[in-house]
Design a protein around this motif. Structure first.
Motif, mmCIF file in Angstrom:
data_model
loop_
_atom_site.group_PDB
_atom_site.id
_atom_site.type_symbol
_atom_site.label_atom_id
_atom_site.label_comp_id
_atom_site.label_asym_id
_atom_site.label_seq_id
_atom_site.Cartn_x
_atom_site.Cartn_y
_atom_site.Cartn_z
ATOM 1 N N ALA A 134 17.463 -17.949 12.312
ATOM 2 C CA ALA A 134 16.452 -17.171 12.741
ATOM 3 C C ALA A 134 16.733 -16.115 13.710
ATOM 4 C CB ALA A 134 15.411 -18.072 13.521
ATOM 5 N N HIS A 135 17.717 -16.242 14.525
ATOM 6 C CA HIS A 135 18.367 -15.479 15.499
ATOM 7 C C HIS A 135 19.729 -14.468 15.236
ATOM 8 C CE1 HIS A 135 16.407 -19.214 17.192
ATOM 9 N NE2 HIS A 135 15.986 -18.550 17.824
ATOM 10 N N GLY A 167 17.602 -14.398 7.102
ATOM 11 C CA GLY A 167 16.518 -15.228 7.701
ATOM 12 C C GLY A 167 16.244 -14.863 9.096
ATOM 13 N N ILE A 168 16.709 -13.525 9.613
ATOM 14 C CA ILE A 168 16.437 -13.317 10.901
ATOM 15 C C ILE A 168 15.118 -13.070 11.406
ATOM 16 C CG2 ILE A 168 17.094 -11.365 12.726
ATOM 17 C CD1 ILE A 168 19.539 -13.339 11.738
ATOM 18 N N ARG A 169 14.596 -13.370 12.515
ATOM 19 C CA ARG A 169 13.240 -13.025 12.979
ATOM 20 C C ARG A 169 13.108 -13.130 14.627
ATOM 21 N NH1 ARG A 169 13.717 -17.851 10.542
ATOM 22 N NH2 ARG A 169 12.593 -19.417 11.222
ATOM 23 N N THR A 227 15.771 -24.000 19.360
ATOM 24 C CA THR A 227 14.961 -22.861 19.704
ATOM 25 C C THR A 227 14.108 -22.448 18.134
ATOM 26 O OG1 THR A 227 16.737 -21.422 19.273
ATOM 27 C CG2 THR A 227 16.304 -21.920 21.442
ATOM 28 N N PRO A 228 13.122 -23.396 18.102
ATOM 29 C CA PRO A 228 12.340 -22.971 16.649
ATOM 30 C C PRO A 228 11.503 -21.687 16.755
ATOM 31 C CG PRO A 228 11.600 -25.291 18.000
ATOM 32 C CD PRO A 228 12.362 -24.161 18.815
ATOM 33 N N GLU A 229 11.513 -21.081 15.453
ATOM 34 C CA GLU A 229 10.744 -20.086 15.277
ATOM 35 C C GLU A 229 10.010 -19.891 13.981
ATOM 36 O OE1 GLU A 229 10.791 -16.645 16.582
ATOM 37 O OE2 GLU A 229 12.068 -16.884 18.338
#
Ligand SMILES: N=C(N)NCCCCNCCCN
Ligand SMILES: [Mn+2]
Ligand SMILES: [Mn+2]
Length: 285
Positions: A134-135, A167-169, A227-229
């Motif tokens: 995600a990061h 998968g980046i956000r 660190t959920p997103e």
């Protein structure tokens, strides 16, 4: 063989072989030291192993029983609490030890914080780093620590390793600029599809290291992570990409990181265990 820095933990669902005879070698890294939001990744490796008890070793769509494959589990790294760099040194040394007795085995790390991927990459020296996350993890330093999990892709890029991120956000303006200046390509979770994966990964030099930060998946699949997103990838999207990668590129190492929680059988661990089975099955196809 005995490894300097590991100790045995829970057994997996299937029978295991000695590391000298294995094609796939599982290694836990229960490090939990720099996560700023939700603690618990120190339990990740144990939670994943325990969650495998729920799964069939036979993979329906591959017609492969992973219980018949030569898999070793060399236990968990004895971590250095609070020190991601020293713990990653132990990861590196352990994989180097493994390579001396079995150079062809593929290490599969179960984590534990993403910071620990650096040790595996240092040992395996891939030409490319493919990551689901995600990061961006491209910060130069975070909370005064260059080995914080938010900096791992930056440290790996500095080794001259080519990168593609999916998968980046989540990221900062500085991280986006760093990526642009250094030719690091990434795909936002919103824009992700199979074609975007192939387009970026096809030209990458081999061998490749594959890292899956479990928070790449949609939050509903992985609520117990550091660190959920919201807004992440679907399970089969990642499996499809893994299948293409192992079929088309030489993959020298894999990891599943940032799995957390305190409850046995938690959703995140079940997602990670299923992913683990598919990765081993795909490598064996
Ligand atoms: N790779 C990671 N998991 N990175 C996490 C970075 C944490 C950013 N928190 C920002 C909080 C702002 N209030
Ligand atoms: Mn992440
Ligand atoms: Mn990460």
């Amino acid at each position: 063989m005995e490894f300097l820095y590991t100790h045995e933990t829970l057994k997996l669902e299937f029978p295991l072989v000695r590391p000298e005879e294995a094609k796939y070698v599982i290694l836990g890294v229960p490090f939990d030291g720099t996560t700023s939001y939700k603690p618990g990744t120190r339990f990740g490796p144990t939670l994943i192993r325990q969650a495998t008890l729920n799964l069939e070793s036979y993979i329906l769509d591959y017609d492969i029983d992973i219980a018949e494959l030569p898999i070793a589990d060399i236990g968990d790294i004895a971590i250095v609490a609070g020190d991601p760099r020293k713990t990653a040194d132990r990861v590196r040394e352990t994989i180097e030890e493994l390579r001396r007795v079995n150079p062809d085995a593929i290490p599969i790390l179960l984590g534990g914080e993403h910071s620990q991927t650096l040790g595996a990459v240092e040992a395996l020296k891939p030409a490319s780093y493919v990551v689901f996350d995600a990061h961006l993890d491209l910060r130069d330093s975070y909370e005064d620590n260059p080995y914080n999990h938010a900096c791992v892709a930056r440290r790996i890029a500095e080794l001259g390793i080519r990168e593609a991120l999916f998968g980046i956000r989540s990221g900062t303006k500085e991280e986006v600029e760093f990526a642009k200046e250094n030719g690091i390509s990434w795909v936002h979770a919103r824009d992700y599809d199979f074609d975007s994966f192939i387009e970026l990964v096809k030209p990458l030099p081999e061998p490749v290291y594959l890292s899956i930060d479990i928070d790449a998946f949609d939050l509903s699949l992985v609520p117990s992570t550091g660190t959920p997103e919201a807004g992440g990838l679907r399970f089969w999207d990642v499996i499809e990409a893994v299948e293409w990668l192992v079929e088309n590129k030489k993959v020298v190492g894999v990891d599943i990181m940032e799995v957390g929680g305190t409850e046995l059988g938690n959703v995140t661990a079940l997602t990670a265990a299923k992913l683990l089975f598919y990765i081993i099955g795909a490598l064996a196809r």
